[in-house]
Design a protein around this motif. Structure first.
Motif, PDB file in Angstrom:
ATOM      1  N   SER A  36       0.815  -1.224   0.000  1.00  0.00           N
ATOM      2  CA  SER A  36       0.000   0.000   0.000  1.00  0.00           C
ATOM      3  C   SER A  36       0.845   1.269   0.000  1.00  0.00           C
ATOM      4  O   SER A  36       0.579   2.210  -0.741  1.00  0.00           O
ATOM      5  CB  SER A  36      -0.927   0.011   1.211  1.00  0.00           C
ATOM      6  OG  SER A  36      -1.889  -0.993   1.089  1.00  0.00           O
ATOM      7  N   GLU A  37       1.888   1.286   0.840  1.00  0.00           N
ATOM      8  CA  GLU A  37       2.695   2.500   0.954  1.00  0.00           C
ATOM      9  C   GLU A  37       3.390   2.832  -0.365  1.00  0.00           C
ATOM     10  O   GLU A  37       3.409   3.988  -0.796  1.00  0.00           O
ATOM     11  CB  GLU A  37       3.738   2.325   2.058  1.00  0.00           C
ATOM     12  CG  GLU A  37       3.120   2.344   3.440  1.00  0.00           C
ATOM     13  CD  GLU A  37       3.794   1.370   4.392  1.00  0.00           C
ATOM     14  OE1 GLU A  37       4.905   0.925   4.092  1.00  0.00           O
ATOM     15  OE2 GLU A  37       3.191   1.045   5.429  1.00  0.00           O
ATOM     16  N   ILE A  46       0.887   4.093  -2.826  1.00  0.00           N
ATOM     17  CA  ILE A  46       0.523   5.490  -2.554  1.00  0.00           C
ATOM     18  C   ILE A  46       1.595   6.422  -3.109  1.00  0.00           C
ATOM     19  O   ILE A  46       1.295   7.427  -3.752  1.00  0.00           O
ATOM     20  CB  ILE A  46       0.339   5.716  -1.029  1.00  0.00           C
ATOM     21  CG1 ILE A  46      -0.948   5.041  -0.558  1.00  0.00           C
ATOM     22  CG2 ILE A  46       0.319   7.210  -0.701  1.00  0.00           C
ATOM     23  CD1 ILE A  46      -1.160   5.090   0.940  1.00  0.00           C
ATOM     24  N   GLU A  76      -4.897   1.203   5.563  1.00  0.00           N
ATOM     25  CA  GLU A  76      -3.974   1.653   4.512  1.00  0.00           C
ATOM     26  C   GLU A  76      -4.535   1.427   3.114  1.00  0.00           C
ATOM     27  O   GLU A  76      -4.379   2.261   2.234  1.00  0.00           O
ATOM     28  CB  GLU A  76      -2.645   0.885   4.620  1.00  0.00           C
ATOM     29  CG  GLU A  76      -1.632   1.549   5.511  1.00  0.00           C
ATOM     30  CD  GLU A  76      -0.242   0.939   5.348  1.00  0.00           C
ATOM     31  OE1 GLU A  76      -0.122  -0.151   4.767  1.00  0.00           O
ATOM     32  OE2 GLU A  76       0.722   1.564   5.809  1.00  0.00           O
ATOM     33  N   TYR A 127      -5.436   4.122   0.296  1.00  0.00           N
ATOM     34  CA  TYR A 127      -4.853   4.082  -1.043  1.00  0.00           C
ATOM     35  C   TYR A 127      -5.936   4.201  -2.103  1.00  0.00           C
ATOM     36  O   TYR A 127      -5.800   4.979  -3.047  1.00  0.00           O
ATOM     37  CB  TYR A 127      -4.039   2.796  -1.248  1.00  0.00           C
ATOM     38  CG  TYR A 127      -3.653   2.583  -2.695  1.00  0.00           C
ATOM     39  CD1 TYR A 127      -2.909   3.540  -3.374  1.00  0.00           C
ATOM     40  CD2 TYR A 127      -4.065   1.453  -3.398  1.00  0.00           C
ATOM     41  CE1 TYR A 127      -2.581   3.377  -4.702  1.00  0.00           C
ATOM     42  CE2 TYR A 127      -3.739   1.283  -4.725  1.00  0.00           C
ATOM     43  CZ  TYR A 127      -3.002   2.253  -5.378  1.00  0.00           C
ATOM     44  OH  TYR A 127      -2.678   2.105  -6.702  1.00  0.00           O
ATOM     45  N   THR A 170       3.764   9.051   3.646  1.00  0.00           N
ATOM     46  CA  THR A 170       4.156   7.642   3.621  1.00  0.00           C
ATOM     47  C   THR A 170       5.050   7.301   4.810  1.00  0.00           C
ATOM     48  O   THR A 170       4.957   6.194   5.358  1.00  0.00           O
ATOM     49  CB  THR A 170       4.895   7.328   2.310  1.00  0.00           C
ATOM     50  OG1 THR A 170       4.074   7.748   1.232  1.00  0.00           O
ATOM     51  CG2 THR A 170       5.182   5.848   2.186  1.00  0.00           C
TER      52      THR A 170
END
Lengths: 333, 349
Positions: free
Chosen positions: B66-67, B70, B185, B189, B244
């Motif tokens: 997810s990070e 993003i 998360e 996103y 993030t």
């Protein structure tokens, strides 16, 4: 009359990056040696030069790639792969002479450089993407090759470890090899057809194509040169540090680029020279070695290097723009 | 009579041809190819291991990507303009460092977030100003700031790891939406992805990015403030790095100076794999969305089959190169087809 021509000579010399760097080096060395007198002892100078010998070999390869308007981010990974290959061959077959191991390193590096070159020249993939990809591919291949293990000093043959340390006329073999590479590529970029073609492609690709320069071939050559020199550097690295680890030379691309930028190599391509790169490397070496003298921990090394690159980059760009403006003004009369 | 018959036959032929063309056009569309690959990954791994096609596992796996997904969103804007930023992992490290020491100094959660966002935004703004102000190449500038930003974190932290965080800080990166098995998360996103899709495809700002990517010169002459747009892109990316960093620090609750190493490559890979042309001017948020899921679940599946991280790095690197090489080959194929069709077209029709 004689006076004005002399001042013009001084002006012209000072305008050259090589002279500026020499001057800066002296300016830098004075306070450092006052603070710590043993900094300029022959012993310490020898250490700095030996530390920088591998970097200058890699930086010269990087120089040609930047000269042709590209960038090679995979240099650290190529060093690791070829260094690991040499270390493992040495471990399994100690009877193989050290000189031959250098050739193995060269060959392995050339092969990896060729992969980069084919992808850029014939696959038409931008150098940044190609080498960003191969950077992790080659590093991964190093892990696969070694299966995650190291080659340590006592697993290596004494002959191989001694190779970079053996001295000849007071200088180590490592230094001689670096000097040989500098001389060879000085000749290559000034006096050979391919050398001049790299400048042409970097300066103006369209114009170069019109006068018959084969762009794909030149792009292949620069990555081949860079890979080959990294291969040599890898073989020397393993011997000098008497170990081959998977993480070796991580982030080395930054130092190679730093040496080039300091040496006046222009990122828009087509400008710079081997002597500048060598002096840029030396400058970087002095600064890095001087950090403990000014009581700055080695943890700040990355920061200082990045800052130096940024400043050199800005200076290059400003002086470049000034030159262009002057040319334009001249043309207008 | 026969003339009419001939006409009917010919028009049917044209209909068939255009249908075939339309199918080929659709199938060779990058987003469609990606979706197909995505399905292939799911079919392959669910056949290989029973643990793959499991709702809880699939949701849990999203924590791993997810990070990065993003971060890929603002990166689309940068690459769309033909720029690049290889300092993002270092900005994330710098922000994470600031979060870590602020938390150790006893700051509360809102101020941790604000501080991280501010530091990230400033770092991104500096990138943008350096690149556009002196007209320096983006790759060289961000290579230098990569060392500078991470260098600050390394210099300040040394070997130290920040592990003290206020109660509840773990929510952003670890928790699920209450009462469901959907990670916070992931929802974040998806929401951000829709916003970015709207901005890129439905607003004048998005159209400007395409214009700059296709020709910065032409964009400037048509009244677009190219420099300001590029600075905004870099600043936005910096802001997202700060964002993030909060998610990442919250997820692993330990900040060292080598945090997020190698993310530059992965995030650029997501964007390029998603079909955004590295030279700018082409691509879509949907493509990057599919590309992110594809890479995320490919890595998850490979992990289940006990592939080492090394093999995954090689796969990601190869994906990056193939993702640029393949559209180019497709373009050549399409151009050849067009040429052939022009030659094959019967006269008068």
């Amino acid at each position: 009359m004689a006076d004005t021509s002399f001042s013009q000579f001084v002006k012209r010399t000072l305008a050259r990056r090589e002279a500026t760097l020499m001057l800066l080096l002296v300016v830098l060395l004075v306070p450092i040696s006052i603070r710590s007198p043993q900094f300029l002892s022959p012993n310490n100078i020898n250490t700095i030069l030996n530390d920088m010998a591998i970097l200058v070999i890699v930086a010269i390869g990087e120089f040609y790639v930047i000269l042709s308007n590209g960038i090679d981010l995979s240099v650290g990974s190529i060093i690791a792969f070829s260094g690991m290959a040499c270390g493992m061959i040495n471990e399994s077959y100690p009877q193989v002479p050290a000189g031959l191991l250098l050739l193995v390193g060269l060959a392995v590096g050339a092969l990896l450089g060729l992969i980069n070159g084919v992808l850029v020249a014939y696959g038409k993939i931008p150098p940044i993407i190609t080498t960003l990809g191969t950077m992790s591919i080659f590093r991964g291949m190093t892990f696969l090759l070694s299966k995650g293990t190291w080659v340590t000093a006592h697993e290596m043959s004494p002959g191989y470890i001694a190779l970079p340390r053996t001295t000849f006329l007071g200088l180590s073999y490592l230094l001689w090899i670096a000097l040989l590479v500098i001389a060879l590529f000085y000749y290559f970029s000034r006096y050979t057809r391919t050398g001049r073609e790299i400048y042409a492609i970097g300066g103006n690709p369209t114009a170069a194509k019109y006068v018959g320069v084969n762009e794909s071939r030149v792009r292949l050559v620069v990555f081949l040169v860079s890979g080959t020199l990294c291969g040599l550097a890898g073989a020397l690295w393993t011997a000098r540090y008497a170990s081959a680890v998977n993480e070796m030379a991580t982030g080395f691309e930054m130092q190679a680029v730093a040496a080039c930028v300091l040496g006046g190599v222009n990122f828009s391509g087509g400008a710079g020279g081997i002597i500048g790169v060598a002096l840029g490397t030396l400058f970087l070496g002095v600064v890095t070695n001087a950090l403990p003298v000014i009581y700055l921990s080695v943890f700040w090394q990355t920061f200082v290097q990045g800052l130096i690159v940024l400043i050199a980059l800005a200076l290059n760009t400003i002086s470049d723009q000034r030159k262009t403006r002057k040319l334009l003004a001249q043309r207008r009369g | 009579m026969s003339e009419k018959k001939q006409f009917v036959a010919q028009s049917r032929l044209i209909d068939e041809l255009s249908l075939k063309n339309r199918i080929i056009e659709l199938v060779t569309k990058w987003e469609v190819i990606l979706s197909f690959l995505f399905v292939l990954v799911f079919v392959f791994f669910s056949n290989m291991t029973p643990y793959f096609l499991d709702w809880y596992n699939l949701m849990n796996a999203s924590f791993q990507f997810s990070e990065k997904a993003i971060m890929a969103l603002p990166m689309i804007f940068i690459i769309m303009c033909g720029d690049i930023d290889i300092s993002i992992a270092s900005i994330i490290a710098l922000c994470a460092y600031v979060i870590g020491i602020s938390a150790e100094a006893g700051a509360n959660i809102p101020s941790l977030i604000v501080v991280s966002l501010i530091v990230g935004t400033i770092a991104g703004l500096i990138n943008g100003l350096l690149i556009t102000g002196l007209e320096m190449p983006a790759i060289a500038v961000t290579l230098a700031t990569q060392s500078i930003y991470r260098g600050i974190a390394t210099g300040m932290l040394g070997e130290h790891a920040c592990t003290k965080y206020p109660e509840g800080f773990g929510f952003f990166g670890q928790e699920f939406i209450s009462g469901t098995t959907i990670p916070f998360e992931l929802v974040l996103y998806l929401g951000l992805m829709l916003i970015f899709a709207f901005v890129l495809h439905k607003t004048s700002y998005g159209r400007r990015l395409y214009a700059i990517g296709n020709s910065a010169e032409a964009a400037r002459f048509s009244g677009i403030n190219v420099k300001r747009t590029r600075v905004i892109n870099y600043t936005l990316t910096g802001l997202f790095c700060g964002f993030t960093a909060v998610l990442l620090a919250s997820r692993i609750l330990s900040v060292r100076s080598n945090i997020a190493t190698g993310w530059d490559l992965e995030i650029i890979t997501l964007v390029v794999l998603g079909g955004v042309a590295i030279t700018g001017g082409r691509g879509s948020v949907f493509g990057v969305f599919i590309g992110s899921l594809l890479v995320g679940y490919l890595k998850f599946g490979m992990g289940l089959l006990k592939f080492s991280g090394t093999v995954m790095t090689i796969v990601i690197g190869s994906l990056l190169i193939t993702a640029v090489l393949l559209p180019r080959l497709l373009d050549i194929y399409k151009a050849n087809r067009k040429l052939k069709m022009q030659h094959a077209r019967p006269g008068g029709l």
